[in-house]
Design a protein around this motif. Structure first.
Motif, short mmCIF file in Angstrom:
data_model
loop_
_atom_site.label_atom_id
_atom_site.label_comp_id
_atom_site.label_asym_id
_atom_site.label_seq_id
_atom_site.Cartn_x
_atom_site.Cartn_y
_atom_site.Cartn_z
N GLY A 14 0.75 -1.29 -0.04
CA GLY A 14 0.05 0.05 0.14
C GLY A 14 0.83 1.41 0.01
O GLY A 14 0.82 2.26 -0.87
N GLY A 166 -3.79 -7.90 -0.24
CA GLY A 166 -3.32 -6.98 0.92
C GLY A 166 -1.93 -8.00 1.15
O GLY A 166 -1.70 -9.05 0.44
N LYS A 172 -3.95 -8.47 8.39
CA LYS A 172 -4.92 -8.27 7.08
C LYS A 172 -5.87 -9.36 7.38
O LYS A 172 -6.77 -9.21 6.60
CB LYS A 172 -4.15 -8.49 5.88
CG LYS A 172 -2.97 -7.40 5.65
CD LYS A 172 -3.99 -6.22 5.47
CE LYS A 172 -2.66 -5.14 4.92
NZ LYS A 172 -3.29 -3.75 4.88
N ILE A 236 -12.52 -7.18 2.97
CA ILE A 236 -11.24 -6.53 3.91
C ILE A 236 -11.48 -7.25 4.84
O ILE A 236 -12.51 -6.89 5.86
CB ILE A 236 -11.49 -4.92 3.65
CG1 ILE A 236 -11.85 -4.46 2.31
CG2 ILE A 236 -10.29 -4.40 4.34
CD1 ILE A 236 -10.53 -4.47 1.24
N SER A 238 -9.13 -6.84 7.36
CA SER A 238 -8.16 -6.55 8.37
C SER A 238 -8.66 -6.36 9.67
O SER A 238 -9.68 -5.90 9.98
CB SER A 238 -7.63 -5.33 7.80
OG SER A 238 -7.04 -5.42 6.41
N GLU A 241 -5.96 -0.81 9.55
CA GLU A 241 -5.87 -0.22 8.53
C GLU A 241 -5.81 1.41 8.65
O GLU A 241 -6.25 1.88 9.79
CB GLU A 241 -7.22 -0.32 7.37
CG GLU A 241 -7.07 -1.65 6.80
CD GLU A 241 -6.03 -2.07 5.76
OE1 GLU A 241 -5.18 -1.06 5.47
OE2 GLU A 241 -6.09 -3.24 5.34
N SER A 244 -7.41 1.87 3.26
CA SER A 244 -6.74 0.71 2.63
C SER A 244 -7.04 0.85 1.02
O SER A 244 -8.04 1.45 0.48
CB SER A 244 -7.67 -0.53 2.97
OG SER A 244 -7.55 -1.48 1.60
#
Length: 328
Positions: A14, A166, A172, A236, A238, A241, A244
């Motif tokens: 990222g 990710g 994650k 997602i 995670s 974050e 993201s």
């Protein structure tokens, strides 16, 4: 404007993508230099001037600091934009050798306090939640954005296709996602896009649950948007974050996206597209999406209507305004 970006390379994830996208966008109209390792070469445009520097070591080496100072002096930037606290220390200390004030902008990509981040003249948080942990002399929020690309269609199948994107790291939550999917009663295929230190651990988990035919660790790909576009669901998973990039890519390309109730996910997606970070909540949400897919598609369509707010052009424009505010 002459803009100098610096990046402490870890892997292309990222932070690295935000840096690359900004450099590529700014280079269309400005002189852009990037200090990082040559591993970045496949991702940057030719118009970005790469200066090969490894920030991994030498943070307190005066000879290294002097070398960085001479590079900065040669480039003579109007603004220095850092993306990690490690190279912020290097840049801040190297400037002492120059004897000229150059404003330093730092992007805080994760909701983690770093004391040395206070050295930056301007801190940019990627979300209001992350801004709480952003401790520069002055702090603002600029959400991440991405460049839009046309997506291509993959060969269709009748399986319910799920994608997770990710770094392969505990934060994650892919281990929770895999465990939850082992308990659902519908057919599926999960593609996990990314590389990281948890790769072997996740593969061992997949093997232990006999999910080799249903879960694939795809690795790093350059066409993440195609995988998202061709999936029925992006998730997602995670536990932590900033903002993201995978979520933003989902707003552009996904048919349906759901996410754990962390950071600003509820604010961006709405209450019905987020869920608690527990294996039971994972299972319940996965089943509910599968059984009520049309409803979730309609819910997410309202989120997708706002996708232009997360364009790279809008993001770069806001950063440019921030740069200019420091030069007045």
């Amino acid at each position: 404007m002459i803009i100098l970006h610096t990046l402490h390379w870890v892997q292309f994830a990222g932070t690295e993508k935000v840096c690359v996208d900004l450099c590529n966008e700014f280079a269309k109209e400005h002189e852009v230099h990037l200090l990082t390792t040559n591993k970045i070469k496949p991702y940057i445009d030719e118009s970005v001037n790469l200066v090969e520097v490894d920030f991994e070591k030498n943070r307190y080496n005066p000879f290294f600091l002097y070398k960085i100072a001479k590079i900065i002096e040669r480039i003579n930037p109007d603004i220095i934009h850092i993306h990690n606290t490690k190279e912020l220390e290097v840049i801040y200390n190297a400037i002492f050798f120059i004897g000229k004030k150059i404003p330093i902008v730092g992007t805080r990509h994760n909701p983690i306090v770093k004391k040395k981040f206070a050295l930056a003249d301007l801190g940019v948080a990627v979300s209001d939640e992350t801004r709480i942990y952003t401790n520069a002399k002055k702090n603002i929020t600029i959400p991440n954005g991405i460049p839009f690309k046309d997506a291509i269609n993959f060969d269709k199948n009748n399986t319910f296709n799920i994608v997770g994107v990710g770094r392969l790291a505990p934060v994650k939550g892919f281990h929770t996602l895999i465990n939850a999917l082992s308990k659902v009663d519908f057919d599926f295929k999960l593609n996990i896009i990314g590389e990281g230190e948890q790769k072997q651990e996740l593969q061992n988990l997949i093997n232990s649950l006999n999910l080799q035919e249903k879960v694939e660790l795809v690795g790093f790909v350059k066409n993440v948007h195609d995988y998202i576009y061709n999936s029925d669901l992006q998730i997602i998973s995670s536990s932590e974050e900033g903002l993201s990039l995978a979520l933003i890519e989902g707003i552009f390309y996904a048919k349906v996206l759901v996410a754990t109730d962390i950071a600003n996910h509820k604010e961006l997606l709405g209450e019905k597209l987020v869920f608690e970070n527990s294996i039971k909540a994972f299972i319940n949400k996965l089943k509910d999406v599968h059984e009520n897919y049309d409803k979730y598609e309609q819910l997410f369509a309202k989120v997708k209507d706002k996708k232009d707010e997360y364009s790279i052009e809008k993001m770069a424009s806001k950063y440019l305004e921030a740069y200019k505010s420091l030069l007045k």
